[in-house]
Write an enzyme that holds these catalytic residues in place. Structure first.
Site, PDB file in Angstrom:
ATOM      1  N   ASP A  49       0.486   4.296  -5.576  1.00  0.00           N
ATOM      2  CA  ASP A  49       0.850   2.937  -6.004  1.00  0.00           C
ATOM      3  C   ASP A  49       0.375   2.044  -4.851  1.00  0.00           C
ATOM      4  OD1 ASP A  49       2.024   0.957  -7.614  1.00  0.00           O
ATOM      5  OD2 ASP A  49       3.870   1.034  -6.450  1.00  0.00           O
ATOM      6  N   ARG A 100       9.554   0.206   6.568  1.00  0.00           N
ATOM      7  CA  ARG A 100       9.682   0.258   5.104  1.00  0.00           C
ATOM      8  C   ARG A 100      10.149   1.647   4.651  1.00  0.00           C
ATOM      9  NH1 ARG A 100       7.583  -3.541   1.820  1.00  0.00           N
ATOM     10  NH2 ARG A 100       6.706  -2.089   0.319  1.00  0.00           N
ATOM     11  N   CYS A 104      -0.360  -3.770  -8.723  1.00  0.00           N
ATOM     12  CA  CYS A 104       0.243  -4.902  -9.434  1.00  0.00           C
ATOM     13  C   CYS A 104      -0.711  -6.095  -9.322  1.00  0.00           C
ATOM     14  CB  CYS A 104       1.638  -5.206  -8.906  1.00  0.00           C
ATOM     15  SG  CYS A 104       1.679  -5.626  -7.167  1.00  0.00           S
ATOM     16  N   PRO A 106       9.345   0.193  -1.534  1.00  0.00           N
ATOM     17  CA  PRO A 106      10.749   0.515  -1.255  1.00  0.00           C
ATOM     18  C   PRO A 106      11.333   1.626  -2.127  1.00  0.00           C
ATOM     19  CG  PRO A 106      10.612  -1.482  -2.575  1.00  0.00           C
ATOM     20  CD  PRO A 106       9.197  -1.088  -2.261  1.00  0.00           C
ATOM     21  N   GLY A 107      10.579   2.141  -3.099  1.00  0.00           N
ATOM     22  CA  GLY A 107      11.086   3.314  -3.795  1.00  0.00           C
ATOM     23  C   GLY A 107      11.277   3.177  -5.296  1.00  0.00           C
ATOM     24  N   GLY A 108      10.759   2.103  -5.881  1.00  0.00           N
ATOM     25  CA  GLY A 108      10.907   1.929  -7.334  1.00  0.00           C
ATOM     26  C   GLY A 108      10.354   3.124  -8.099  1.00  0.00           C
TER      27      GLY A 108
HETATM   28  N1  SAM Z   1       5.573   2.384  -4.844  1.00  0.00           N
HETATM   29  C1  SAM Z   1       6.400   1.350  -4.279  1.00  0.00           C
HETATM   30  C2  SAM Z   1       7.518   1.030  -5.244  1.00  0.00           C
HETATM   31  O1  SAM Z   1       7.378   1.272  -6.450  1.00  0.00           O
HETATM   32  O2  SAM Z   1       8.576   0.570  -4.798  1.00  0.00           O
HETATM   33  C3  SAM Z   1       5.602   0.111  -3.913  1.00  0.00           C
HETATM   34  C4  SAM Z   1       4.440   0.429  -3.008  1.00  0.00           C
HETATM   35  S1  SAM Z   1       3.615  -0.978  -2.411  1.00  0.00           S
HETATM   36  C5  SAM Z   1       2.755  -1.532  -3.780  1.00  0.00           C
HETATM   37  C6  SAM Z   1       2.367  -0.266  -1.427  1.00  0.00           C
HETATM   38  C7  SAM Z   1       2.852   0.415  -0.144  1.00  0.00           C
HETATM   39  O3  SAM Z   1       1.692   0.925   0.534  1.00  0.00           O
HETATM   40  C8  SAM Z   1       3.548  -0.507   0.835  1.00  0.00           C
HETATM   41  O4  SAM Z   1       4.851  -0.036   1.096  1.00  0.00           O
HETATM   42  C9  SAM Z   1       2.687  -0.453   2.084  1.00  0.00           C
HETATM   43  O5  SAM Z   1       3.439  -0.427   3.289  1.00  0.00           O
HETATM   44  C10 SAM Z   1       1.914   0.833   1.925  1.00  0.00           C
HETATM   45  N2  SAM Z   1       0.617   0.812   2.621  1.00  0.00           N
HETATM   46  C11 SAM Z   1      -0.001  -0.230   3.245  1.00  0.00           C
HETATM   47  N3  SAM Z   1      -1.175   0.169   3.781  1.00  0.00           N
HETATM   48  C12 SAM Z   1      -1.294   1.480   3.523  1.00  0.00           C
HETATM   49  C13 SAM Z   1      -2.277   2.441   3.842  1.00  0.00           C
HETATM   50  N4  SAM Z   1      -3.388   2.135   4.510  1.00  0.00           N
HETATM   51  N5  SAM Z   1      -2.077   3.701   3.415  1.00  0.00           N
HETATM   52  C14 SAM Z   1      -0.970   4.020   2.718  1.00  0.00           C
HETATM   53  N6  SAM Z   1      -0.014   3.140   2.386  1.00  0.00           N
HETATM   54  C15 SAM Z   1      -0.175   1.887   2.783  1.00  0.00           C
END
Ligand code: SAM
Length: 430
Positions: free
Chosen positions: A178, A138, A231, A112-114
């Site tokens: 991330d 998202r 994480c 979500p953008g942290g």
């Molecule tokens: N960086 C974000 C933050 O700090 O708020 C959190 C990111 S979260 C750990 C990982 C993100 O990767 C999710 O929003 C998810 O939808 C996305 N994601 C899922 N599968 C993916 C893929 N195959 N390639 C790229 N992104 C993907």
């Protein structure tokens, strides 16, 4: 907490004599953190005004604080974008990237953008930040957070990593991955993650991370950096993932890696590695092709010269549907990619009238000539969507809580109509 036995067995094997301390960390409530948005307010000023107690700084960063059990997500200062709520160990990612060059930055898995909003703070308005989220729903939330924080130099896009690898070869100084992961560090915060854990899921996540990292590698310019974070605690997704990456990409070297466990750091846990592309070229991109619309721009200038003490300057693009954006200097051509937000949305031109956008207010509202100053209690009414009865000059005004812009209002004869977008309003349960 009912943790999966196979997970506990793996952690016991990995941590040895430190396992009891790790297990004991599940007895305490999850750590919570807040990062002051230094694009809008200094950390010192926020600490003076904070309407709830702030704990110690996280990792010595003056803008990052531990917080308690309050609900700061419903506070008017949150709506004004004065802070972002972020799990404390996740804050290390932005601080690890602090020392890297950041003229062209890609956050590949951004919602979500942290970390996007943290990177934007580190960039302090310089350079270009492209925040990508493959999941469109998202990406919309990411876009709202970028708007709330008043970030001016960011484009929010939604594309699969392989598409960006093909579209932006050797372009970025800094790429953040991330990655989606098995979320072992989320068990306390989101107990719904516990039943989803399995050794097979860890393997599946590792395979997905491997593919994403492979795509990310190609977008890093010569001498540029790649930050990889999760994480989770599994080696398959963390240390071994980095080892595997380096064996496939000898053009990269490891600069630094940090692993935070909840028994070694006051947070839920994170892994973060900083890699550098030692050699290789840097390839240019065509600049963003600005679509000029003289009439629309004239209407915006007339509005801006009246509304702002110092009108925003820069290249303006007007889309076919009339939406107008202030394009950040240095933005590359994004054609072929789904774009949700491009710099600052200025407003819309319908051929006759210019109507300002909420984003314009969030990015430049502090320069408004007409500010409607509300107390924190009055601000809650505005945030719920109420109309205000206030003596205010007719026309558009910046509705502010103690000087910090919250949204737009339009005053006619003592009644200020509420122009806060419906989807952004404070709902009763908050
Ligand atoms: N960086 C974000 C933050 O700090 O708020 C959190 C990111 S979260 C750990 C990982 C993100 O990767 C999710 O929003 C998810 O939808 C996305 N994601 C899922 N599968 C993916 C893929 N195959 N390639 C790229 N992104 C993907």
């Amino acid at each position: 907490m009912n943790l999966p036995q196979a997970f506990l067995d793996r952690m016991r094997k990995r941590l040895g004599e430190n396992f009891p301390a790790f297990l004991a960390s599940y007895e305490t409530p999850p750590y919570k953190g807040l990062r002051v948005n230094t694009l809008k307010i200094s950390a010192e000023e926020f600490a003076r005004r904070a309407p709830f107690p702030l704990g110690e700084n996280v990792g010595g960063d003056p803008a990052c604080f531990y917080i308690g059990e309050e609900k700061p997500g419903a506070d008017p200062y949150h709506f004004a974008g004065l802070y972002y709520l972020q799990e404390p160990s996740a804050m290390q990612v932005g601080s690890m990237a602090a020392k890297c060059k950041k003229q062209r930055v890609l956050d590949l898995c951004a919602a979500p953008g942290g970390k996007t909003t943290h990177l934007a703070q580190e960039m302090a308005g310089e350079g270009v930040l492209i925040a990508n989220e493959v999941n469109y729903a998202r990406a919309k939330i990411l876009s709202q957070n970028v708007e709330r924080m008043g970030i001016k130099n960011c484009a929010v896009i939604s594309a699969p990593p392989e598409k960006l690898a093909a579209r932006f070869p050797a372009y970025f100084d800094l790429v953040l991955v991330d990655a989606p992961c098995s979320g072992e560090g989320m068990f306390k915060k989101e107990q719904s993650a516990i039943p989803e854990w399995s050794a097979e899921n860890v393997k599946m996540c590792a395979a997905r991370q491997r593919a994403i990292l492979g795509d990310a590698a190609g977008t890093v310019a010569g001498g540029g950096h790649l930050v990889y974070s999760t994480c989770t605690f599994s080696e398959e997704e963390d240390e071994w993932q980095v080892e595997d990456f380096l064996s496939r990409h000898p053009e990269f070297s490891l600069v630094e890696a940090r692993k935070l466990y909840p028994h070694t750091f006051r947070g839920e846990g994170h892994f973060c590695a900083l890699l550098q592309r030692k050699n290789g070229e840097t390839l240019p991109q065509k600049p963003f092709p600005v679509q000029k619309n003289t009439q629309a721009e004239r209407a915006f200038r007339i509005f801006a010269e009246d509304f702002f003490a110092e009108p925003p300057a820069g290249g303006i693009t007007t889309l076919a549907d009339g939406r107008m954006y202030l394009v950040p200097a240095g933005m590359p051509d994004l054609s072929g990619v789904s774009v949700l937000r491009l710099g600052v949305e200025l407003g819309t031109w319908d051929g006759k009238l210019f109507k300002p956008a909420h984003a314009l207010l969030m990015a430049f509202g502090e320069r408004a000539n007409r500010k409607l100053a509300l107390t924190r209690e009055e601000a809650k009414k505005y945030l719920r969507g109420e109309t205000l009865q206030r003596d205010c000059a007719n026309g558009w005004c910046a509705v502010c809580v103690e000087g910090f812009p919250l949204g737009l209002g339009k005053s006619v004869g003592g009644t200020v109509k509420n122009h806060l977008p419906k989807g952004l309003r404070l709902v009763k349960e908050q």
